[in-house]
Design a protein around this motif. Sequence first.
Motif, PDB file in Angstrom:
ATOM      1  N   LEU A 428       0.820  -1.208   0.000  1.00 57.67           N
ATOM      2  CA  LEU A 428       0.000   0.000   0.000  1.00 57.67           C
ATOM      3  C   LEU A 428       0.856   1.262   0.000  1.00 57.67           C
ATOM      4  CD1 LEU A 428      -2.701  -1.073   2.594  1.00 57.67           C
ATOM      5  CD2 LEU A 428      -2.915  -1.058   0.103  1.00 57.67           C
ATOM      6  N   LEU A 429       0.450   2.241  -0.786  1.00 63.33           N
ATOM      7  CA  LEU A 429       1.108   3.542  -0.793  1.00 63.33           C
ATOM      8  C   LEU A 429       0.798   4.284   0.502  1.00 63.33           C
ATOM      9  CD1 LEU A 429       0.209   4.525  -4.463  1.00 63.33           C
ATOM     10  CD2 LEU A 429       2.487   3.984  -3.626  1.00 63.33           C
ATOM     11  N   PRO A 430       1.606   5.282   0.876  1.00 64.28           N
ATOM     12  CA  PRO A 430       1.360   6.000   2.129  1.00 64.28           C
ATOM     13  C   PRO A 430       0.217   6.996   2.049  1.00 64.28           C
ATOM     14  CG  PRO A 430       3.289   6.882   1.039  1.00 64.28           C
ATOM     15  CD  PRO A 430       2.893   5.659   0.257  1.00 64.28           C
ATOM     16  N   ARG A 431      -0.392   7.172   0.891  1.00 64.08           N
ATOM     17  CA  ARG A 431      -1.461   8.152   0.741  1.00 64.08           C
ATOM     18  C   ARG A 431      -2.793   7.556   1.177  1.00 64.08           C
ATOM     19  NH1 ARG A 431      -0.804  10.422  -5.274  1.00 64.08           N
ATOM     20  NH2 ARG A 431      -2.229  12.004  -4.486  1.00 64.08           N
ATOM     21  N   VAL A 432      -3.708   8.417   1.640  1.00 63.33           N
ATOM     22  CA  VAL A 432      -5.018   7.974   2.092  1.00 63.33           C
ATOM     23  C   VAL A 432      -6.055   9.002   1.661  1.00 63.33           C
ATOM     24  CG1 VAL A 432      -4.716   9.075   4.341  1.00 63.33           C
ATOM     25  CG2 VAL A 432      -6.372   7.235   4.086  1.00 63.33           C
ATOM     26  N   VAL A 433      -7.240   8.527   1.236  1.00 60.31           N
ATOM     27  CA  VAL A 433      -8.368   9.412   0.933  1.00 60.31           C
ATOM     28  C   VAL A 433      -9.548   8.951   1.777  1.00 60.31           C
ATOM     29  CG1 VAL A 433      -7.577   9.888  -1.411  1.00 60.31           C
ATOM     30  CG2 VAL A 433      -9.171   8.003  -1.016  1.00 60.31           C
ATOM     31  N   ARG A 434     -10.489   9.856   1.996  1.00 59.96           N
ATOM     32  CA  ARG A 434     -11.684   9.538   2.776  1.00 59.96           C
ATOM     33  C   ARG A 434     -12.935   9.689   1.906  1.00 59.96           C
ATOM     34  NH1 ARG A 434     -11.732   9.113   8.323  1.00 59.96           N
ATOM     35  NH2 ARG A 434      -9.734   9.407   9.379  1.00 59.96           N
ATOM     36  N   THR A 435     -13.929   8.883   2.195  1.00 61.09           N
ATOM     37  CA  THR A 435     -15.176   8.957   1.441  1.00 61.09           C
ATOM     38  C   THR A 435     -15.991  10.169   1.885  1.00 61.09           C
ATOM     39  OG1 THR A 435     -16.218   7.476   3.044  1.00 61.09           O
ATOM     40  CG2 THR A 435     -15.270   6.477   1.077  1.00 61.09           C
ATOM     41  N   ASP A 436     -16.794  10.715   0.960  1.00 60.63           N
ATOM     42  CA  ASP A 436     -17.641  11.865   1.271  1.00 60.63           C
ATOM     43  C   ASP A 436     -18.973  11.395   1.856  1.00 60.63           C
ATOM     44  OD1 ASP A 436     -19.146  10.944  -0.864  1.00 60.63           O
ATOM     45  OD2 ASP A 436     -18.390  12.457  -2.266  1.00 60.63           O
ATOM     46  N   ALA A 437     -19.928  12.339   1.985  1.00 61.73           N
ATOM     47  CA  ALA A 437     -21.217  12.026   2.604  1.00 61.73           C
ATOM     48  C   ALA A 437     -21.978  10.952   1.838  1.00 61.73           C
ATOM     49  CB  ALA A 437     -22.062  13.292   2.729  1.00 61.73           C
ATOM     50  N   ALA A 438     -21.723  10.841   0.535  1.00 62.55           N
ATOM     51  CA  ALA A 438     -22.381   9.818  -0.272  1.00 62.55           C
ATOM     52  C   ALA A 438     -21.599   8.510  -0.314  1.00 62.55           C
ATOM     53  CB  ALA A 438     -22.600  10.350  -1.699  1.00 62.55           C
ATOM     54  N   GLY A 439     -20.506   8.436   0.479  1.00 61.91           N
ATOM     55  CA  GLY A 439     -19.672   7.228   0.483  1.00 61.91           C
ATOM     56  C   GLY A 439     -18.750   7.117  -0.712  1.00 61.91           C
ATOM     57  N   ALA A 440     -18.595   8.195  -1.480  1.00 62.02           N
ATOM     58  CA  ALA A 440     -17.816   8.143  -2.718  1.00 62.02           C
ATOM     59  C   ALA A 440     -16.355   8.518  -2.481  1.00 62.02           C
ATOM     60  CB  ALA A 440     -18.426   9.080  -3.755  1.00 62.02           C
ATOM     61  N   PHE A 441     -15.497   7.939  -3.310  1.00 57.88           N
ATOM     62  CA  PHE A 441     -14.076   8.300  -3.310  1.00 57.88           C
ATOM     63  C   PHE A 441     -13.565   8.193  -4.740  1.00 57.88           C
ATOM     64  CE2 PHE A 441     -14.084   3.715  -2.798  1.00 57.88           C
ATOM     65  CZ  PHE A 441     -13.063   3.281  -3.625  1.00 57.88           C
ATOM     66  N   ALA A 442     -12.408   8.830  -4.991  1.00 56.89           N
ATOM     67  CA  ALA A 442     -11.804   8.784  -6.324  1.00 56.89           C
ATOM     68  C   ALA A 442     -10.301   8.631  -6.193  1.00 56.89           C
ATOM     69  CB  ALA A 442     -12.135  10.050  -7.112  1.00 56.89           C
ATOM     70  N   LEU A 443      -9.740   7.704  -6.966  1.00 64.47           N
ATOM     71  CA  LEU A 443      -8.297   7.483  -7.024  1.00 64.47           C
ATOM     72  C   LEU A 443      -7.827   7.840  -8.423  1.00 64.47           C
ATOM     73  CD1 LEU A 443      -8.103   4.010  -5.219  1.00 64.47           C
ATOM     74  CD2 LEU A 443      -8.126   6.304  -4.214  1.00 64.47           C
ATOM     75  N   PRO A 444      -7.081   8.937  -8.581  1.00 63.85           N
ATOM     76  CA  PRO A 444      -6.713   9.387  -9.925  1.00 63.85           C
ATOM     77  C   PRO A 444      -5.414   8.774 -10.429  1.00 63.85           C
ATOM     78  CG  PRO A 444      -6.048  11.021  -8.320  1.00 63.85           C
ATOM     79  CD  PRO A 444      -6.712   9.913  -7.544  1.00 63.85           C
ATOM     80  N   ARG A 445      -5.302   8.713 -11.731  1.00 59.33           N
ATOM     81  CA  ARG A 445      -4.045   8.412 -12.435  1.00 59.33           C
ATOM     82  C   ARG A 445      -3.436   7.062 -12.046  1.00 59.33           C
ATOM     83  NH1 ARG A 445      -2.742  13.117 -15.022  1.00 59.33           N
ATOM     84  NH2 ARG A 445      -3.402  15.072 -14.077  1.00 59.33           N
ATOM     85  N   LEU A 446      -4.223   6.022 -12.001  1.00 58.22           N
ATOM     86  CA  LEU A 446      -3.693   4.690 -11.758  1.00 58.22           C
ATOM     87  C   LEU A 446      -3.238   4.077 -13.078  1.00 58.22           C
ATOM     88  CD1 LEU A 446      -6.325   3.209  -9.270  1.00 58.22           C
ATOM     89  CD2 LEU A 446      -4.277   4.546  -8.768  1.00 58.22           C
ATOM     90  N   GLU A 447      -2.125   3.375 -13.032  1.00 57.64           N
ATOM     91  CA  GLU A 447      -1.643   2.715 -14.242  1.00 57.64           C
ATOM     92  C   GLU A 447      -2.395   1.401 -14.460  1.00 57.64           C
ATOM     93  OE1 GLU A 447       2.190   0.537 -13.789  1.00 57.64           O
ATOM     94  OE2 GLU A 447       2.286   1.692 -11.930  1.00 57.64           O
ATOM     95  N   PRO A 448      -2.553   0.964 -15.696  1.00 56.16           N
ATOM     96  CA  PRO A 448      -3.162  -0.344 -15.952  1.00 56.16           C
ATOM     97  C   PRO A 448      -2.341  -1.444 -15.291  1.00 56.16           C
ATOM     98  CG  PRO A 448      -3.086   0.972 -17.958  1.00 56.16           C
ATOM     99  CD  PRO A 448      -2.252   1.692 -16.937  1.00 56.16           C
TER     100      PRO A 448
END
Length: 482
Positions: A428-448
Amino acid sequence: ECVWVSAVERTARTRVVLDPGGGWTGRVLDAEGRAIPDAWVVAVALAGKRIQNLDRIDARSDAAGRYRLDSLVPGVRYFLEAWAEGHAPTGTFAVPSGMEERDLVLAATGRVAGQVTDRETGQPVADAEIMIVAGKADALSPLTRRTDAEGRYAFEAVGAGPVVLFGAKAPGRPSESFSLGDDRAHRVEAGETTVIDVTLPLGIPAEGRVLDERGDPVPYATVVFLDPRRRMEGGESALAGADGTWRLDGLRETTYEVRVQAIGFAPLVTDGDARVSVEAPGPFVRDFELERGAVLEGQVASPEGAPLGGVRIEIVCTEGRRVRERVQDLVAITAATGAWRVAGVPPQTELRIEARHPDWASTRSAPLRLTPGSVKRVDLRLGEGVNLAGRVRDAGGRALEGARVRWGRVPKEEEGRIRDADSADRYLLPRVVRTDAAGAFALPRLEPAHWLLNVEHDEHSPWYPKDVRIGEATAAEIEVRM
């Protein structure tokens, strides 16, 4: 991030952007709930392939026992420890996601003492280093002492509970470490003394020279003997002199993995070179011949073709796990011009070049083989990547706000090795994101590639999908149920 400093050109202006820190605040207490003033609280980042050389952060509790650690990196796993005079230390592993309240309780203590003697003669062994880890599972921390002239040692404040790990090492002798587990005879009880005596054998001496292909000495090379069964002990190391001569005492009778490092030379790769058997009574004598390494260089550009600085370049061996472990530390960071250079690359070994930058999708070269002393240029371009959108819900379909999401790429050769949370965490990378009120999250620029996700939310079991496949599309979606 790293800044490239060159002796032949002016370093570009550097812009530093600080992210919000995370950490913990709370009180240091004894077993009865009383505040402990002037206690040390320390957080140490656990180093890995992507986290290296992070300094420890520490604080001291005030008169009310309160402490505050507020400059940690969110999403990074830390060892959090507290100790104070007259109390056993307490330690735990934790991942901060912001500022969180956490009280630390120092455990009840007992005393551990004993003597270290020679296994053959029974004579005391002075200046031996003793290490002990004991106590309850949520209050473990290593303690160290050295033996006196009579080989005796004493730990005056050890956490009550089983002795999880006990180790001893001394100059000229192989180290010994073992777990006593729930052995009642070696269990630490509050207010009592537990006696643990240990014997150490004499080690096997070893010596030799580090030479190049022509038989000339390679000065100041580092020689390390690693016991594959005792990797946590770190191995035995020696620095060769100006004439290439190295010496070691204290080896045990076993088969070692040997690492020999010298500037401009390739590491040992084959089993015939890197695996040696040491037999009693010795001495073990071996010359190590290093091959002049190849050089890889090139330039990294953004998807638009602009030179890109601050990109991490890593040379990775693709010829199996054992060889891959021997080809390590071949890394570079691109300059502001996008240029990079790595020397000491092993020839006649299949390798690939990986380039990573936090703002773009990683990329890697095709497999390549080099000849001794050759110089090869490989230019790389980072990709736009795929945007992965997700939504986190509970078993009833309700959106979960504030869930913590981490992610990491699983190398193809490592697929199938993820068996539990501990083995998954290292990807796992050291970065973390949190989901919003709708439970949504986005992870940008992932390689195939093959990706691993970790989703955590209070009062829910962690979610570890191991087989998220990202294809060549520009966007992808995933649904998480906890």
